[in-house]
Write an enzyme that holds these catalytic residues in place. Structure first.
Site, mmCIF file in Angstrom:
data_model
loop_
_atom_site.group_PDB
_atom_site.id
_atom_site.type_symbol
_atom_site.label_atom_id
_atom_site.label_comp_id
_atom_site.label_asym_id
_atom_site.label_seq_id
_atom_site.Cartn_x
_atom_site.Cartn_y
_atom_site.Cartn_z
ATOM 1 N N ASP A 1 0.853 -1.244 0.015
ATOM 2 C CA ASP A 1 0.314 -0.029 0.003
ATOM 3 C C ASP A 1 0.912 1.228 -0.099
ATOM 4 O OD1 ASP A 1 -2.221 1.586 0.223
ATOM 5 O OD2 ASP A 1 -2.805 0.900 2.119
ATOM 6 N N ASP A 2 0.674 1.986 -1.043
ATOM 7 C CA ASP A 2 1.280 3.510 -1.008
ATOM 8 C C ASP A 2 3.015 3.227 -1.109
ATOM 9 O OD1 ASP A 2 -0.943 4.620 -1.023
ATOM 10 O OD2 ASP A 2 -0.800 5.700 0.796
ATOM 11 N N HIS B 1 -11.028 -1.898 0.869
ATOM 12 C CA HIS B 1 -11.260 -0.832 -0.080
ATOM 13 C C HIS B 1 -11.978 -0.997 -1.267
ATOM 14 C CE1 HIS B 1 -9.440 3.550 -0.349
ATOM 15 N NE2 HIS B 1 -10.530 3.550 0.064
ATOM 16 N N HIS C 1 1.049 2.580 4.078
ATOM 17 C CA HIS C 1 -0.087 3.376 3.950
ATOM 18 C C HIS C 1 -0.031 4.233 5.668
ATOM 19 C CE1 HIS C 1 -3.851 5.727 3.826
ATOM 20 N NE2 HIS C 1 -4.098 5.178 2.559
ATOM 21 N N CYS D 1 -5.640 4.060 -4.418
ATOM 22 C CA CYS D 1 -6.081 2.654 -3.642
ATOM 23 C C CYS D 1 -7.174 2.032 -4.251
ATOM 24 C CB CYS D 1 -6.006 2.629 -2.116
ATOM 25 S SG CYS D 1 -4.907 3.584 -1.281
ATOM 26 N N ASP E 1 0.217 -0.467 -4.997
ATOM 27 C CA ASP E 1 -1.152 -0.108 -5.440
ATOM 28 C C ASP E 1 -0.914 1.140 -6.140
ATOM 29 O OD1 ASP E 1 -0.897 1.275 -3.260
ATOM 30 O OD2 ASP E 1 -3.133 1.202 -2.390
ATOM 31 N N ASN E 2 0.151 1.767 -5.838
ATOM 32 C CA ASN E 2 0.219 3.215 -6.327
ATOM 33 C C ASN E 2 1.716 3.821 -5.871
ATOM 34 O OD1 ASN E 2 -2.324 4.123 -4.185
ATOM 35 N ND2 ASN E 2 -0.305 4.813 -3.723
ATOM 36 N N LYS F 1 -6.556 -5.059 3.759
ATOM 37 C CA LYS F 1 -7.220 -4.170 3.185
ATOM 38 C C LYS F 1 -8.343 -4.376 2.018
ATOM 39 C CE LYS F 1 -6.185 0.507 1.016
ATOM 40 N NZ LYS F 1 -5.600 1.741 1.279
ATOM 41 N N LYS G 1 1.727 9.612 -5.334
ATOM 42 C CA LYS G 1 0.535 9.246 -5.111
ATOM 43 C C LYS G 1 -0.636 10.292 -5.563
ATOM 44 C CE LYS G 1 -2.769 7.172 -1.947
ATOM 45 N NZ LYS G 1 -3.224 6.794 -0.662
#
Ligand SMILES: *[C@@H]1O[C@H](CO)[C@@H](O)[C@H](O)[C@H]1NC(C)=O
Ligand SMILES: *[C@@H]1O[C@H](CO)[C@@H](O)[C@H](O)[C@H]1NC(C)=O
Ligand SMILES: *[C@@H]1O[C@H](CO)[C@@H](O)[C@H](O)[C@H]1NC(C)=O
Ligand SMILES: *[C@@H]1O[C@H](CO)[C@@H](O)[C@H](O)[C@H]1NC(C)=O
Length: 547
Positions: free
Chosen positions: A66-67, A163, A255, A107, A313-314, A161, A331
């Protein structure tokens, strides 16, 4: 010409040919691993044979960070970075590193594309990053990835997660193809309490953690990564080997909020900046989690017949000290720093000659659905009535075949306010509204080695890691990016430092026409039903719309 000059000339020409060959060859093998790979191959010949002789479908272990910044993995870690990910590096260097691989800038969009095999713009989801009070979820107009794999006989488990929306009970992971679920339904939460706070008239900090379809506070006080890793290890250990396994593990690392257990942070006392130290610790924890999971796969005897995928994810967030060097932006932007992901595929099922390669072929997150369903699980997509935007790129990953993907729509988002059209823009391009696609609008498209970026984009900074002793080169400070129309040759200029739009006006026009065509095929952004009073009861976030 004497013999000596002739020889020198021939040697030089041979050198040039080799050079050109190496440059045009889309992938570069990593030499230091080929010997080890050749040995390993002998021992991996027998994999995948089940009792009755028909090969068992490969297990799929999908690890989503994540991130995570482009530069925040050991196999990039450039520009004086002190980030270390020794185990992830080991998997990456003995697998196929994806070095021309894209996700969406946020995300939910990346997850929506992953699960559906489609561009978010073609689902009307080009703008939205689901919030707990948004009444929508991943479209139900098609089977999504776990549903397709379940049809093919897979046991399917989701951890971490979600989302992807939970406004209706029918949106929950266990109603979308997963046999089991443990994780937070929201986009973020406190990493220890698993509560997600949002600003409304009422102060809400609801529990977001669910076990299957029930809210649970049993994990309060335990750090999310440890909860998820333990759950993943339990799933693997108790897996019934007569079925193939699909494990989808979406970490909360790295994140916000910026917290991590002290022992991980203290490994990086050589980093002065507090936030960067936490970032380094979170990444090291991610590395440890993947190690524990891989060890469990080996113990259970699943490793040889598994395909392990790792991706972010990014891009990284700059204020949180994520780093995307040498890429521009972060991001939330369509600059390379927002969408070019660090990823790899690790599997003993791939032939030795690709293991250790840096694969430079164009790939997008929407490619995973067809790649995993058709390429890995040998299923078909004939029951999907919606047109997919993804391609099966398994032959390009596992056999180094040429990728079918030539065009990649990064996004078109008419919801983002238009960029101002300045006299300089007018001087170069005339009236914005007279162009095939109005470049004041937020969009980006990749065509082969080129990328066209239009409209308002977010933070365009190129930054070195804060702990770096290196100096930012002057080329990183160019200002061509501030124009409305930017054309980059990404292959040679991944940092988007040289806007070539003025030098290639015909190419710009061609790509603007392409954007117009892609926009015509896309869907209007969905209307979001938002209810700030709903979605919360008895201390937890809950589905709040009747199906
Ligand atoms: C959720 O339920 C509402 C109310 O019944 C319905 O209008 C909406 O389409 C549902 N949304 C989804 C994503 O299923
Ligand atoms: C990984 O395993 C080690 C050794 O059992 C343990 O100390 C550590 O907490 C585990 N890490 C995670 C993230 O589960
Ligand atoms: C696609 O898969 C379905 C279900 O597994 C099967 O019934 C069908 O024959 C397959 N179609 C093709 C074209 O292979
Ligand atoms: C909240 O808890 C009460 C008491 O246990 C229960 O009756 C009620 O159904 C719960 N509400 C929701 C929305 O789960």
């Amino acid at each position: 010409m004497d013999i000596r000059r002739l020889t020198v000339c021939l040697v030089y020409q041979l050198f040039l040919v080799i050079l050109i060959f190496r440059r045009t060859n889309c992938s570069e093998p990593n030499r230091r691993n080929t010997k080890a790979n050749a040995q390993r191959d002998k021992s991996s010949k027998k994999v995948g044979d089940s009792k009755n002789g028909t090969p068992q479908k490969p297990n799929i272990i999908f690890l989503l960070a994540d991130d995570l910044g482009f530069n925040d993995v050991g196999w990039h870690a450039d520009g004086g970075s002190r980030i270390r990910t020794p185990f992830l590096d080991h998997l990456a260097y003995n697998g196929v590193r994806l070095e021309n691989y894209y996700v969406q800038p946020k995300c939910s969009p990346t997850r929506n594309s992953l699960m559906t095999g489609r561009y978010v713009a073609n689902m009307g989801l080009q703008h939205v990053n689901f919030s707990p009070v948004d009444g929508l979820c991943t479209p139900k107009t098609q089977k999504i990835l776990p549903e397709k794999l379940r049809d093919l006989g897979y046991a399917t488990h989701a951890v971490g997660k979600w989302h992807l929306g939970f406004s209706n009970k029918s949106c929950l992971p266990t109603r979308r193809g997963f046999d089991s679920y443990l994780g937070i339904l929201t986009g973020t939460a406190n990493h220890y309490t698993h509560r997600r706070r949002i600003k409304t008239k009422r102060k809400i900090a609801g529990n977001a953690l669910y076990v299957n379809e029930t809210p649970s506070t049993a994990y309060e006080g335990q750090f999310c990564s440890h909860v998820y890793t333990k759950r993943a290890m339990d799933i693997i250990s108790s897996h019934d080997k007569s079925k193939p396994l699909f494990l989808y593990l979406a970490f909360e690392m790295v994140h916000s909020p910026a917290t991590v257990p002290k022992i991980y942070q203290s490994k990086f006392n050589n980093i002065e900046d507090r936030l960067r130290r936490i970032m380094a610790g979170q990444i090291y924890l991610l590395n440890e989690a993947v190690r524990n999971i891989t060890v469990t796969l080996k113990r259970k005897g699943l490793y040889q017949n598994s395909v392990i995928i790792f991706t972010s994810d990014n891009g990284g967030r700059l204020y949180q000290r994520g780093n995307n060097w040498p890429l521009r932006g972060e991001k939330g932007t369509l600059w390379e720093g927002g969408i070019r992901s660090a990823g790899f595929v690790h599997s003993q099922l791939m032939p030795p000659f690709v293991r250790g390669m840096a694969n430079k072929q164009l790939m997008h997150v929407s490619d995973w659905l067809p790649t995993l369903v058709e390429g890995v699980a040998k299923g078909n997509l004939s029951d999907l009535t919606v047109p997919l935007d993804g391609y099966n790129v398994w032959p390009s990953i596992a056999k180094n075949k040429r990728s079918p993907r030539k065009v990649l729509l990064h996004n078109i988002d008419q919801t983002v306010a238009n960029r101002r059209w300045t006299p300089v823009d007018e001087f170069y391009w005339g009236k914005a509204s007279a162009l095939p696609f109005d470049p004041r609008r937020h969009a980006a498209v990749r065509i082969g080695e080129w990328k066209l970026v239009t409209g308002k984009q977010g933070n365009a900074a190129i930054v070195l890691p804060v702990e770096s002793d290196e100096e930012l080169p002057e080329s990183a400070m160019t200002t061509g990016w501030s124009r409305a129309v930017r054309l980059y040759h990404i292959e040679s200029d991944p940092g988007e430092r040289y806007n070539l739009a003025g030098a290639y006006p015909d190419r710009v026009m061609k790509y603007l026409r392409k954007l117009r065509q892609l926009q015509k095929a896309s869907q209007k952004p969905v209307k979001i039903l938002r209810n700030r009073q709903a979605g919360y009861a008895n201390g937890s976030w809950i589905p709040w719309l009747e199906d």
